[in-house]
Design a protein around this motif. Structure first.
Motif, PDB file in Angstrom:
ATOM      1  N   PRO A 130       4.200  -2.230  -4.699  1.00 27.65           N
ATOM      2  CA  PRO A 130       3.757  -1.044  -3.949  1.00 27.65           C
ATOM      3  C   PRO A 130       3.206  -1.389  -2.568  1.00 27.65           C
ATOM      4  CG  PRO A 130       2.299  -1.459  -5.825  1.00 27.65           C
ATOM      5  CD  PRO A 130       3.443  -2.389  -5.964  1.00 27.65           C
ATOM      6  N   LEU A 131       2.552  -2.567  -2.443  1.00 26.63           N
ATOM      7  CA  LEU A 131       2.021  -2.947  -1.125  1.00 26.63           C
ATOM      8  C   LEU A 131       3.150  -3.103  -0.119  1.00 26.63           C
ATOM      9  CD1 LEU A 131      -0.714  -5.691  -1.214  1.00 26.63           C
ATOM     10  CD2 LEU A 131      -0.736  -3.509  -0.039  1.00 26.63           C
ATOM     11  N   ASN A 132       4.242  -3.644  -0.610  1.00 25.49           N
ATOM     12  CA  ASN A 132       5.430  -3.816   0.209  1.00 25.49           C
ATOM     13  C   ASN A 132       5.855  -2.465   0.780  1.00 25.49           C
ATOM     14  OD1 ASN A 132       7.811  -5.109   1.146  1.00 25.49           O
ATOM     15  ND2 ASN A 132       8.925  -4.228  -0.577  1.00 25.49           N
ATOM     16  N   ALA A 133       5.862  -1.438  -0.087  1.00 25.26           N
ATOM     17  CA  ALA A 133       6.255  -0.113   0.358  1.00 25.26           C
ATOM     18  C   ALA A 133       5.234   0.430   1.362  1.00 25.26           C
ATOM     19  CB  ALA A 133       6.368   0.807  -0.846  1.00 25.26           C
ATOM     20  N   ILE A 134       3.954   0.263   1.060  1.00 26.33           N
ATOM     21  CA  ILE A 134       2.920   0.802   1.952  1.00 26.33           C
ATOM     22  C   ILE A 134       3.031   0.168   3.339  1.00 26.33           C
ATOM     23  CG2 ILE A 134       0.417   0.940   2.384  1.00 26.33           C
ATOM     24  CD1 ILE A 134       0.078   0.976  -0.692  1.00 26.33           C
ATOM     25  N   MET A 135       3.103  -1.180   3.373  1.00 28.20           N
ATOM     26  CA  MET A 135       3.110  -1.861   4.666  1.00 28.20           C
ATOM     27  C   MET A 135       4.406  -1.606   5.437  1.00 28.20           C
ATOM     28  SD  MET A 135       1.147  -5.335   3.661  1.00 28.20           S
ATOM     29  CE  MET A 135       1.064  -6.062   5.267  1.00 28.20           C
ATOM     30  N   GLY A 136       5.515  -1.607   4.698  1.00 29.43           N
ATOM     31  CA  GLY A 136       6.804  -1.388   5.351  1.00 29.43           C
ATOM     32  C   GLY A 136       6.894   0.012   5.945  1.00 29.43           C
ATOM     33  N   SER A 153      -3.900   6.155  14.867  1.00 32.25           N
ATOM     34  CA  SER A 153      -5.065   5.352  14.501  1.00 32.25           C
ATOM     35  C   SER A 153      -5.228   5.325  12.971  1.00 32.25           C
ATOM     36  CB  SER A 153      -6.297   5.927  15.201  1.00 32.25           C
ATOM     37  OG  SER A 153      -7.404   5.859  14.395  1.00 32.25           O
ATOM     38  N   GLN A 154      -4.936   6.469  12.303  1.00 32.89           N
ATOM     39  CA  GLN A 154      -5.032   6.484  10.835  1.00 32.89           C
ATOM     40  C   GLN A 154      -3.995   5.544  10.221  1.00 32.89           C
ATOM     41  OE1 GLN A 154      -4.526  10.675  10.462  1.00 32.89           O
ATOM     42  NE2 GLN A 154      -6.723  11.102  10.322  1.00 32.89           N
ATOM     43  N   LEU A 155      -2.793   5.579  10.770  1.00 31.26           N
ATOM     44  CA  LEU A 155      -1.737   4.713  10.230  1.00 31.26           C
ATOM     45  C   LEU A 155      -2.083   3.237  10.440  1.00 31.26           C
ATOM     46  CD1 LEU A 155       1.533   6.577  11.263  1.00 31.26           C
ATOM     47  CD2 LEU A 155       0.648   6.217   8.958  1.00 31.26           C
ATOM     48  N   GLU A 156      -2.697   2.950  11.600  1.00 32.04           N
ATOM     49  CA  GLU A 156      -3.090   1.553  11.856  1.00 32.04           C
ATOM     50  C   GLU A 156      -4.137   1.104  10.836  1.00 32.04           C
ATOM     51  OE1 GLU A 156      -2.075   1.356  16.617  1.00 32.04           O
ATOM     52  OE2 GLU A 156      -4.159   1.672  15.977  1.00 32.04           O
ATOM     53  N   LYS A 157      -5.043   2.036  10.491  1.00 32.09           N
ATOM     54  CA  LYS A 157      -6.073   1.679   9.491  1.00 32.09           C
ATOM     55  C   LYS A 157      -5.430   1.461   8.119  1.00 32.09           C
ATOM     56  CE  LYS A 157     -10.094   3.462  11.751  1.00 32.09           C
ATOM     57  NZ  LYS A 157     -10.154   4.766  12.407  1.00 32.09           N
ATOM     58  N   LYS A 163      -3.187  -4.907   4.625  1.00 27.96           N
ATOM     59  CA  LYS A 163      -3.150  -6.322   4.987  1.00 27.96           C
ATOM     60  C   LYS A 163      -4.334  -7.052   4.339  1.00 27.96           C
ATOM     61  CE  LYS A 163      -1.807  -9.750   7.728  1.00 27.96           C
ATOM     62  NZ  LYS A 163      -2.737 -10.684   7.186  1.00 27.96           N
ATOM     63  N   HIS A 164      -5.499  -6.384   4.363  1.00 27.05           N
ATOM     64  CA  HIS A 164      -6.697  -6.960   3.774  1.00 27.05           C
ATOM     65  C   HIS A 164      -6.485  -7.194   2.275  1.00 27.05           C
ATOM     66  CE1 HIS A 164     -10.947  -7.839   3.498  1.00 27.05           C
ATOM     67  NE2 HIS A 164     -11.024  -7.022   2.462  1.00 27.05           N
ATOM     68  N   LEU A 165      -5.921  -6.184   1.620  1.00 24.41           N
ATOM     69  CA  LEU A 165      -5.652  -6.277   0.185  1.00 24.41           C
ATOM     70  C   LEU A 165      -4.687  -7.420  -0.094  1.00 24.41           C
ATOM     71  CD1 LEU A 165      -6.186  -4.988  -2.513  1.00 24.41           C
ATOM     72  CD2 LEU A 165      -4.355  -3.371  -2.083  1.00 24.41           C
ATOM     73  N   LEU A 166      -3.667  -7.530   0.738  1.00 20.78           N
ATOM     74  CA  LEU A 166      -2.666  -8.580   0.553  1.00 20.78           C
ATOM     75  C   LEU A 166      -3.311  -9.959   0.716  1.00 20.78           C
ATOM     76  CD1 LEU A 166       0.333  -9.208   0.120  1.00 20.78           C
ATOM     77  CD2 LEU A 166       0.585  -9.248   2.593  1.00 20.78           C
ATOM     78  N   ASP A 167      -4.192 -10.091   1.733  1.00 15.42           N
ATOM     79  CA  ASP A 167      -4.895 -11.366   1.938  1.00 15.42           C
ATOM     80  C   ASP A 167      -5.667 -11.748   0.681  1.00 15.42           C
ATOM     81  OD1 ASP A 167      -3.970 -11.650   4.439  1.00 15.42           O
ATOM     82  OD2 ASP A 167      -5.798 -11.010   5.463  1.00 15.42           O
ATOM     83  N   MET A 168      -6.330 -10.726   0.104  1.00 14.36           N
ATOM     84  CA  MET A 168      -7.146 -11.016  -1.068  1.00 14.36           C
ATOM     85  C   MET A 168      -6.269 -11.457  -2.240  1.00 14.36           C
ATOM     86  SD  MET A 168     -10.329  -8.555  -1.550  1.00 14.36           S
ATOM     87  CE  MET A 168     -10.037  -8.316  -3.259  1.00 14.36           C
ATOM     88  N   ILE A 169      -5.163 -10.766  -2.442  1.00 14.60           N
ATOM     89  CA  ILE A 169      -4.248 -11.142  -3.535  1.00 14.60           C
ATOM     90  C   ILE A 169      -3.758 -12.571  -3.304  1.00 14.60           C
ATOM     91  CG2 ILE A 169      -2.024 -10.648  -4.630  1.00 14.60           C
ATOM     92  CD1 ILE A 169      -2.421  -7.725  -3.898  1.00 14.60           C
TER      93      ILE A 169
END
Ligand code: ADP
Length: 496
Positions: A130-136, A153-157, A163-169
């Motif tokens: 799902p992260l792949n879908a969100i980021m893509g 600005s919302q989309l950038e957040k 990205k933060h979640l991915l770093d943590m994973i």
């Protein structure tokens, strides 16, 4: 020699022999319970042989009258001897059984570690998909030039949080592989300057957003290329750089200094010094700072969220690279982290790299086969490729991919992007079947694993199956395009 002594020895010997026989029976029963003991039981033939001999001796004395001193001495001594042998056997058996118990415990521990790794591997797959879908989709939505500023600005957040979640994973997975001893560092040639510039740009942007000043000082003496694991080094540096920004309120500054401290033959020792003028670290926290899951005082955790894995990971990585990490910090005044690593310098020079870059392909006009079972993911990749003018076909599992490749004219596809886990036929099998075909492009067409599996073992499996590269989802467009630029010309050269 008095008679009483001779009779005493015979009686004592008889008693000991009866005791030995009872012991033998008990010992034998114990061994029988454990069927694995066949071989060990052969050792018992010696005491049995001795026991039988002495039994005959005693019977002979009983039947033929007065024993003399020599016969009774041998019988008594023999019984003691058999007794001692039994004692030794008992000890040996106990030791072997103890080591068997330890082996069984170790097997259980290994099995539970394997289960944990499998669990983390599948969990990471589930989270990355799902992260792949969100980021893509976020990256695609941001391509639209007509977005209202607020939506942008919302989309950038959304992108930053993903990205933060991915770093943590990634940190959790890396830590898990390091603890399980399964992480091996890659030995690849890389440009340290590029790595540093990239880390510098990311940090500079973060500093600017927070109103901090950023300064970098990279020594002139650095070589153009080094051999080592660039990704892990970058992780280690970005964790510490990220903390420096995170724990420094404005106005303040972050400084990134890189020095080459040792240069003997091709061996180099590099020192990365990351200083900030931020909140500093409490003395009590320092001893455990590099232990997994250590986070600063909890009044901070709401303001500065984190998993407490970053520094632990940076420490392990630098240690695996023959160095380490050290910290100096004063509460309220700031912190300085020093990371040291050893790397080999490569002979390759920057100019040569520029030459080889000229040989790289224009991406536009290429045709790629996307093998992916999830519609949304396939669409995202197709849209990304389309941005560079690359056209694509899609197969929804390995079997369909094999079929499409087989029916296509040789040279139709410039590359195949292959998901690993798919229904009907997985990516590894599909790759093996494609590589085994008898057609000019079967061995050369670049096959790139594009998958949510990010474990070293998955990388090994995909390379063994005949893939050329392995990219973890969510796919980084730069990495994808770099791989294509690099792999497609090689294939064209061999195939044409
Ligand atoms: P996290 O993911 O929570 O940042 P780290 O292992 O990177 O985990 O850091 C552990 C803790 O060390 C942080 O929670 C913070 O309290 C402290 N820390 C790390 N770097 C700094 C820094 N540059 N300044 C102040 N505190 C820091």
């Amino acid at each position: 020699m008095p008679d009483w002594l001779i009779y005493g020895m015979v009686y004592a010997g008889s008693a000991l022999m009866v005791y030995n026989i009872i012991r033998y029976i008990r010992y034998e029963l114990r061994l029988q319970k454990d069927s694995k003991w066949e071989k060990e039981r052969q050792v018992l033939y010696l005491p049995i042989f001795l026991l039988v001999m002495f039994l005959f001796g005693y019977l002979a004395i009983g039947l033929f009258g007065h024993p003399d001193i020599i016969v009774s001495g041998i019988l008594f001594g023999g019984s003691v001897f058999v007794f001692v042998i039994f004692g030794l056997l008992q000890q040996i058996t106990d030791r072997i059984q103890e080591s068997e118990r330890l082996e069984a415990d170790l097997r259980v521990a290994k099995e539970s570690s394997r289960v944990k790794t499998t669990f983390l591997s599948s969990m990471s797959h589930e989270m990355r998909t799902p992260l792949n879908a969100i980021m893509g989709l976020d990256a695609l939505a941001l391509q639209n030039p007509d977005l209202p500023p607020e939506t942008r600005s919302q989309l950038e957040k959304v992108g930053d949080s993903a990205k933060h979640l991915l770093d943590m994973i990634n940190n959790i997975l890396d830590m898990n592989s390091i603890e399980a001893g399964s992480l091996t560092l890659k030995e690849e040639e890389f440009s340290l300057r590029q790595t540093l510039e990239l880390a510098g740009i990311i940090t500079k942007n973060r500093c600017e957003e927070k109103g901090l000043t950023y300064e970098s000082r990279f020594a002139d003496a650095l070589d153009d290329y080094y051999v080592g694991d660039e990704t892990m080094l970058k992780h280690a540096l970005l964790n510490v750089l990220g903390n420096a920004v995170k724990f420094t309120p404005a106005p303040g500054s972050v400084t990134f200094t890189v020095e080459q401290t040792v240069s003997v033959g091709p061996s180099r020792e590099l020192r990365f010094i990351i200083s900030d003028t931020g909140v500093g670290i409490d003395k009590n926290l320092l001893p455990n700072l590099f232990t997994p899951f250590t986070i600063g005082d909890t009044s901070n955790t709401n303001r500065y969220s984190g998993s407490g894995l970053g520094l632990a990971l940076s420490k392990r990585v630098t240690e695996m690279m023959g160095g380490g990490i050290a910290v100096e910090s004063k509460k309220g005044q700031g912190s300085t982290f020093t990371l040291t690593v050893r790397l080999k310098a490569s002979d390759r020079k920057a100019e040569q790299a520029a030459d080889s870059a000229e040989g790289e392909t224009q991406l536009s006009g290429l045709k790629v086969l996307i093998v992916e079972d999830i519609d949304l993911n396939a669409e995202i990749v197709a849209d990304l490729l389309d941005m560079e003018g690359i056209s694509s076909d899609r197969a929804e599992n390995g079997l369909v991919a094999v079929d499409m490749f087989t029916r296509s004219k040789p040279g139709t596809y410039d590359a195949i992007l292959m998901d690993l886990r798919m229904p009907v036929m997985d990516g590894l099998d599909a790759t093996r079947i494609i590589r085994d075909q008898d057609r000019p492009d079967a061995k050369t067409v670049p096959i790139l694993a594009l998958t949510a599996n990010a474990f070293d073992e998955d990388v090994r499996n995909s390379l063994e199956a005949g893939m050329n590269a392995h990219m973890a989802k969510p796919v980084d467009p730069d990495v994808l395009f770099d791989n294509l630029r690099h792999l497609v010309p090689e294939h064209k050269e061999k195939h044409d």
